[in-house]
Structures are given as C-alpha cells and as structure tokens.
Design a protein around this motif. Sequence first.
Motif, PDB file in Angstrom:
ATOM      1  N   ILE A  35       8.374   7.621  -8.866  1.00 32.02           N
ATOM      2  CA  ILE A  35       8.343   6.558  -8.903  1.00 32.02           C
ATOM      3  C   ILE A  35       6.757   6.209  -9.204  1.00 32.02           C
ATOM      4  O   ILE A  35       6.511   4.920  -9.097  1.00 32.02           O
ATOM      5  CB  ILE A  35       8.958   5.975  -7.941  1.00 32.02           C
ATOM      6  N   THR A  36       5.729   6.959  -9.003  1.00 30.45           N
ATOM      7  CA  THR A  36       4.335   6.409  -9.111  1.00 30.45           C
ATOM      8  C   THR A  36       4.114   6.054 -10.453  1.00 30.45           C
ATOM      9  O   THR A  36       4.933   6.700 -11.433  1.00 30.45           O
ATOM     10  CB  THR A  36       3.611   7.947  -8.683  1.00 30.45           C
ATOM     11  N   GLY A  37       3.540   5.143 -10.670  1.00 29.57           N
ATOM     12  CA  GLY A  37       2.902   4.698 -12.027  1.00 29.57           C
ATOM     13  C   GLY A  37       2.790   3.083 -11.961  1.00 29.57           C
ATOM     14  O   GLY A  37       2.889   2.388 -10.858  1.00 29.57           O
ATOM     15  N   VAL A  38       2.471   2.662 -13.124  1.00 29.14           N
ATOM     16  CA  VAL A  38       2.485   1.270 -13.230  1.00 29.14           C
ATOM     17  C   VAL A  38       3.492   0.613 -13.991  1.00 29.14           C
ATOM     18  O   VAL A  38       4.136   1.080 -15.020  1.00 29.14           O
ATOM     19  CB  VAL A  38       1.126   0.909 -14.039  1.00 29.14           C
ATOM     20  N   PHE A  49       2.002  -9.881 -14.664  1.00 30.23           N
ATOM     21  CA  PHE A  49       2.432  -9.226 -13.392  1.00 30.23           C
ATOM     22  C   PHE A  49       2.530  -7.973 -13.691  1.00 30.23           C
ATOM     23  O   PHE A  49       3.320  -7.356 -14.568  1.00 30.23           O
ATOM     24  CB  PHE A  49       3.656  -9.972 -12.521  1.00 30.23           C
ATOM     25  N   LYS A  50       2.019  -6.986 -12.671  1.00 25.24           N
ATOM     26  CA  LYS A  50       2.289  -5.544 -12.884  1.00 25.24           C
ATOM     27  C   LYS A  50       2.431  -5.214 -11.217  1.00 25.24           C
ATOM     28  O   LYS A  50       1.930  -5.695 -10.422  1.00 25.24           O
ATOM     29  CB  LYS A  50       0.878  -4.861 -13.454  1.00 25.24           C
ATOM     30  N   ILE A  51       3.106  -4.179 -10.958  1.00 24.29           N
ATOM     31  CA  ILE A  51       3.186  -3.402  -9.800  1.00 24.29           C
ATOM     32  C   ILE A  51       2.586  -1.814  -9.986  1.00 24.29           C
ATOM     33  O   ILE A  51       3.073  -1.058 -11.038  1.00 24.29           O
ATOM     34  CB  ILE A  51       4.755  -3.237  -9.412  1.00 24.29           C
ATOM     35  N   LYS A  52       1.715  -1.394  -9.387  1.00 27.45           N
ATOM     36  CA  LYS A  52       1.203  -0.166  -9.460  1.00 27.45           C
ATOM     37  C   LYS A  52       1.729   0.616  -7.963  1.00 27.45           C
ATOM     38  O   LYS A  52       1.609   0.052  -6.844  1.00 27.45           O
ATOM     39  CB  LYS A  52      -0.391  -0.311  -9.264  1.00 27.45           C
ATOM     40  N   ILE A  53       2.213   1.848  -8.248  1.00 30.27           N
ATOM     41  CA  ILE A  53       2.827   2.535  -6.921  1.00 30.27           C
ATOM     42  C   ILE A  53       1.871   3.926  -7.277  1.00 30.27           C
ATOM     43  O   ILE A  53       1.904   4.557  -8.000  1.00 30.27           O
ATOM     44  CB  ILE A  53       4.344   2.842  -7.107  1.00 30.27           C
ATOM     45  N   GLU A  54       1.467   4.400  -5.977  1.00 33.98           N
ATOM     46  CA  GLU A  54       0.537   5.461  -5.754  1.00 33.98           C
ATOM     47  C   GLU A  54       0.936   6.271  -4.651  1.00 33.98           C
ATOM     48  O   GLU A  54       1.748   5.499  -3.527  1.00 33.98           O
ATOM     49  CB  GLU A  54      -0.921   5.010  -5.703  1.00 33.98           C
ATOM     50  N   TYR A  60       4.033   6.509  -0.023  1.00 37.58           N
ATOM     51  CA  TYR A  60       3.776   5.849  -1.226  1.00 37.58           C
ATOM     52  C   TYR A  60       3.139   4.328  -0.735  1.00 37.58           C
ATOM     53  O   TYR A  60       3.652   3.694   0.276  1.00 37.58           O
ATOM     54  CB  TYR A  60       5.235   5.220  -1.797  1.00 37.58           C
ATOM     55  N   PHE A  61       2.392   3.897  -1.630  1.00 34.42           N
ATOM     56  CA  PHE A  61       1.650   2.486  -1.508  1.00 34.42           C
ATOM     57  C   PHE A  61       1.756   1.700  -2.942  1.00 34.42           C
ATOM     58  O   PHE A  61       1.871   2.404  -4.018  1.00 34.42           O
ATOM     59  CB  PHE A  61       0.165   2.682  -1.123  1.00 34.42           C
ATOM     60  N   PHE A  62       1.881   0.393  -2.583  1.00 37.28           N
ATOM     61  CA  PHE A  62       1.570  -0.657  -3.778  1.00 37.28           C
ATOM     62  C   PHE A  62       0.854  -1.363  -4.003  1.00 37.28           C
ATOM     63  O   PHE A  62       0.136  -1.980  -2.669  1.00 37.28           O
ATOM     64  CB  PHE A  62       3.244  -1.155  -3.748  1.00 37.28           C
ATOM     65  N   LEU A  63       0.514  -1.969  -5.148  1.00 43.70           N
ATOM     66  CA  LEU A  63      -0.323  -2.704  -5.589  1.00 43.70           C
ATOM     67  C   LEU A  63       0.354  -3.943  -6.608  1.00 43.70           C
ATOM     68  O   LEU A  63       0.911  -3.303  -7.254  1.00 43.70           O
ATOM     69  CB  LEU A  63      -1.681  -2.646  -6.076  1.00 43.70           C
ATOM     70  N   ILE A  64       0.347  -5.419  -6.129  1.00 41.72           N
ATOM     71  CA  ILE A  64       1.124  -6.204  -7.179  1.00 41.72           C
ATOM     72  C   ILE A  64      -0.068  -7.067  -7.793  1.00 41.72           C
ATOM     73  O   ILE A  64      -0.955  -7.683  -7.271  1.00 41.72           O
ATOM     74  CB  ILE A  64       2.168  -7.051  -6.376  1.00 41.72           C
ATOM     75  N   ILE A  71      -2.490  -9.368  -5.452  1.00 37.88           N
ATOM     76  CA  ILE A  71      -1.859 -10.606  -4.678  1.00 37.88           C
ATOM     77  C   ILE A  71      -1.102 -10.199  -3.587  1.00 37.88           C
ATOM     78  O   ILE A  71      -0.783 -11.054  -2.807  1.00 37.88           O
ATOM     79  CB  ILE A  71      -1.153 -11.492  -5.655  1.00 37.88           C
ATOM     80  N   SER A  72      -0.835  -8.715  -3.789  1.00 38.53           N
ATOM     81  CA  SER A  72      -0.004  -8.146  -2.737  1.00 38.53           C
ATOM     82  C   SER A  72      -0.404  -6.667  -2.688  1.00 38.53           C
ATOM     83  O   SER A  72      -0.494  -6.114  -3.744  1.00 38.53           O
ATOM     84  CB  SER A  72       1.355  -8.418  -2.532  1.00 38.53           C
ATOM     85  N   LYS A  73      -0.448  -6.056  -1.443  1.00 45.22           N
ATOM     86  CA  LYS A  73      -0.548  -4.604  -1.121  1.00 45.22           C
ATOM     87  C   LYS A  73      -0.191  -4.031   0.124  1.00 45.22           C
ATOM     88  O   LYS A  73       0.176  -4.816   0.801  1.00 45.22           O
ATOM     89  CB  LYS A  73      -1.868  -4.247  -1.772  1.00 45.22           C
ATOM     90  N   GLY A  74       0.343  -2.946   0.048  1.00 44.69           N
ATOM     91  CA  GLY A  74       0.863  -2.402   1.393  1.00 44.69           C
ATOM     92  C   GLY A  74       1.584  -0.986   1.057  1.00 44.69           C
ATOM     93  O   GLY A  74       1.591  -0.260   0.015  1.00 44.69           O
ATOM     94  N   LYS A  75       2.379  -0.526   2.243  1.00 46.48           N
ATOM     95  CA  LYS A  75       2.916   0.627   2.227  1.00 46.48           C
ATOM     96  C   LYS A  75       4.347   0.372   1.689  1.00 46.48           C
ATOM     97  O   LYS A  75       5.038  -0.546   1.859  1.00 46.48           O
ATOM     98  CB  LYS A  75       3.350   1.281   3.613  1.00 46.48           C
TER      99      LYS A  75
END
Length: 129
Positions: A35-38, A49-54, A60-64, A71-75
């Motif tokens: 599931i990692t990727g943009v 809008f984009k969601i990045k999963i690392e 796993y962590f996300f950045l929106i 605009i949002s980030k977290g686990k």
Amino acid sequence: MQLIKVSIYLFIILAFSKPEEKSIAVMHYNTAQEITGVYVLTSCENSRFKIKIEKKAGAYFFLIFDRDKIISKGKLKEQKNDDVIYLAFGKIGGVYNENKIQIQNYGNSMNEYEHFTQCDEKYLSFIKS
C-alpha cells in the motif's frame, strides 16, 4: 493492535499448514501489504489532493497534501476483514483495493461530516501514481 492480530493469525496458519500451503499464505499476505506510494485524486480540481503512504520501522504513516501543503499527517491504521483492507487516516476512513483508496467524502443528516470541501463527489477515488 490489528497488525499484531494479523501477524498472530498468519503465524497460526503457517504453523499448522502443510508445507505446500505455506508459500501460498505468505504470498497472499505480502501482496496485501503493497500500500505504500502516492495516491492522487484526479477528479477534483486538477489533482489538487494527494495521499502519500510510507512504511518506517514496520509501521505505516500518511501525509495528505493540498497541492504542496501538508494538511494532515499521522500513523496509518490498517484493518483487514476477509479480503477487504480498511484504512484510517486520522478521522478519514477509506477502503484499499487494487492500487486505489476509496473515501466517502461526506455523510448525511444523521451523521454529518465533510472531508474535502472543495470536492462535490460523495465517493472519492485516490489512484496510485
């Protein structure tokens, strides 16, 4: 917590499986974890809008992103029921399936919420780029 349950469940399956079944179980588990990727929402305001999963240190962590601004980030919380993978980006819930994250953008009069106010669609599809 859910990842621990999945790991324990997988360990039990592998421990009691026949040797020829073990490779099938491991392959299924690994493909579900890609599931990692943009992921890009192409249907709203020129892919604004984009969601990045690392994955870092086994979690796993996300950045929106709204354009280049976070605009949002977290686990990222991940839960698998049967063959469906549910993801939680803080208060935003989604379903992962075949390189796509489907998010319900707004609720109804009994359960009011709206995640991406600039987008009119009820269901948003973020597609892996």
